[in-house]
Design an enzyme around this catalytic site. Structure first.
Site, PDB file in Angstrom:
ATOM      1  CG  ASP A 146     -18.341  42.236  65.050  1.00 27.01           C
ATOM      2  OD1 ASP A 146     -18.866  41.832  66.102  1.00 27.01           O
ATOM      3  OD2 ASP A 146     -17.715  41.496  64.270  1.00 27.01           O
ATOM      4  CD  GLU A 196     -22.464  40.250  63.909  1.00 19.92           C
ATOM      5  OE1 GLU A 196     -22.010  40.907  62.948  1.00 19.92           O
ATOM      6  OE2 GLU A 196     -22.376  39.014  63.984  1.00 19.92           O
TER       7      GLU A 196
END
Length: 363
Positions: free
Chosen positions: A12, A107
């Protein structure tokens, strides 16, 4: 393959949109930055860590964000730039595994159980990926390593920014039981509030409920909540991002009145719609929001764009922007839906028919 033997990494990017803007404009570094519309009806798409200190967060109305942080600097989104940077990041992932499941521009899940580097340590792979991303883009990423997707995502949130956290198979249950239910991926603010009303505040509280109890109160999602409370998640990493069921039969006993309830309620349709787009290799230029109020009055709001919506985060941001016209709500909302039309195939062909899928969730 047994779940406990999988090696899953969730990567992420840290405050991705805002970090790109601070990278490209040195005058923004160290300042509270919000990517989004600054006008009264605008919405924050992303906030820098300096802005988050003041309570500014994504999906927040811009007017609220400015009240929380009077020195907030608003920057218009540059989705084409974010997409280009995302492609650089995706190239790094592809050096390690073909099993990449992108969730948005910033992500993704990676299954590195069997990887292109023939490395046995998923933690070392995550370290290398973080370094390679920093070298390629100048940006930092946080990574979570575990034996399933749910835990890997929790792990990536644990030491942000620029973090790396590992949850081993022997640690999963203990890690989950200490968390507040609102920290669970897949449990939004409205659902967490309902759980709290039922006396469910932590992962341990959730684990102590029977599956039948959770299904009775939360519908089909109750099965998922029961599984994750026990640190169980059998979902494989799917490069094709197979969609969930197109329809949702979830019905809530109360109408929605607040912004948090609306954004929480819209997440299901948005997720289903984006997964449908990915399975069909289709994107769209026109976004439509459908709203049905408690008295069954129905309205729609549409907006067309010069280029297709190409990312789940962008879709969410734009859907929320459409929804700001409803605030303050004149009455409760019982149904929300999103659809895309003016479709184009991502493999280069154009679909001449507007086959946008209306995805609804009832309240």
């Amino acid at each position: 393959m047994e779940q406990a033997h999988r090696k899953i990494i969730h990567v992420d990017m840290d405050a991705f949109y805002a970090s790109v803007e601070q990278r490209d404009d040195p005058s923004l570094r160290g300042k509270p930055v919000a990517v989004g519309g600054s006008r009264e009806r605008g919405v924050v798409a992303a906030a820098s860590y300096e802005a988050r200190v003041f309570g500014v967060r994504s999906a927040m109305p811009s007017s609220t964000a400015r009240r929380k942080c009077p020195d907030l600097v608003f920057v218009k989104p540059r989705f084409d730039v974010y997409k280009a940077v995302s492609q650089q990041i995706r190239a790094v992932f592809a050096d390690y595994t073909p099993l990449i499941e992108p969730l948005s521009l910033d992500e993704a899940y990676l299954d590195v159980t069997e990887n292109l580097k023939h490395m046995t340590s998923a933690t070392q792979i995550a370290q290398q990926i973080k370094l390679a991303i920093k070298e390629a883009t100048g940006l930092t990423a946080s990574a979570g390593v575990s034996y399933n997707k749910f835990l890997a995502k929790l792990a990536s949130d644990h030491n942000k920014p620029d973090g790396l956290f590992v949850i081993k198979p022997t640690q999963g249950l203990a890690f989950v039981e200490t968390l507040r239910v609102g920290q669970f991926h897949g449990i939004g603010p409205a659902t967490a509030a309902k759980m709290n009303q039922l006396g469910i505040a932590t992962g341990l509280d959730l684990r102590q409920q029977t599956e039948a109890f959770l299904v009775r109160h939360f519908g089909k999602a109750g099965r998922f909540y029961h599984a994750i409370a026990n640190a169980i998640d059998d979902r494989p990493v799917r490069p094709d991002r197979e969609r969930k069921s197109i329809g949702s039969e979830t019905t809530f006993s109360t109408d929605l009145f607040t912004w948090d309830e609306l954004t929480d309620g819209l997440q299901g349709p948005i997720t289903d719609l984006w997964q449908d787009c990915q399975r069909l290799k289709t994107v769209g230029r026109t976004l439509t929001l459908k709203v049905k109020f408690a008295d069954f009055q129905q309205i729609t709001r549409s907006r067309s764009f010069g280029s297709p919506i190409s990312d789940a985060t962008q879709l969410t941001f734009l859907a929320y922007e459409l929804m700001t016209v409803l605030m303050p709500l004149p009455k409760g909302v019982r149904l929300l839906g999103v659809s895309l039309s003016n479709l184009e195939s991502t493999d280069g062909s154009v679909d001449r028919h507007e086959i946008g899928k209306q995805l609804e969730i009832g309240f």
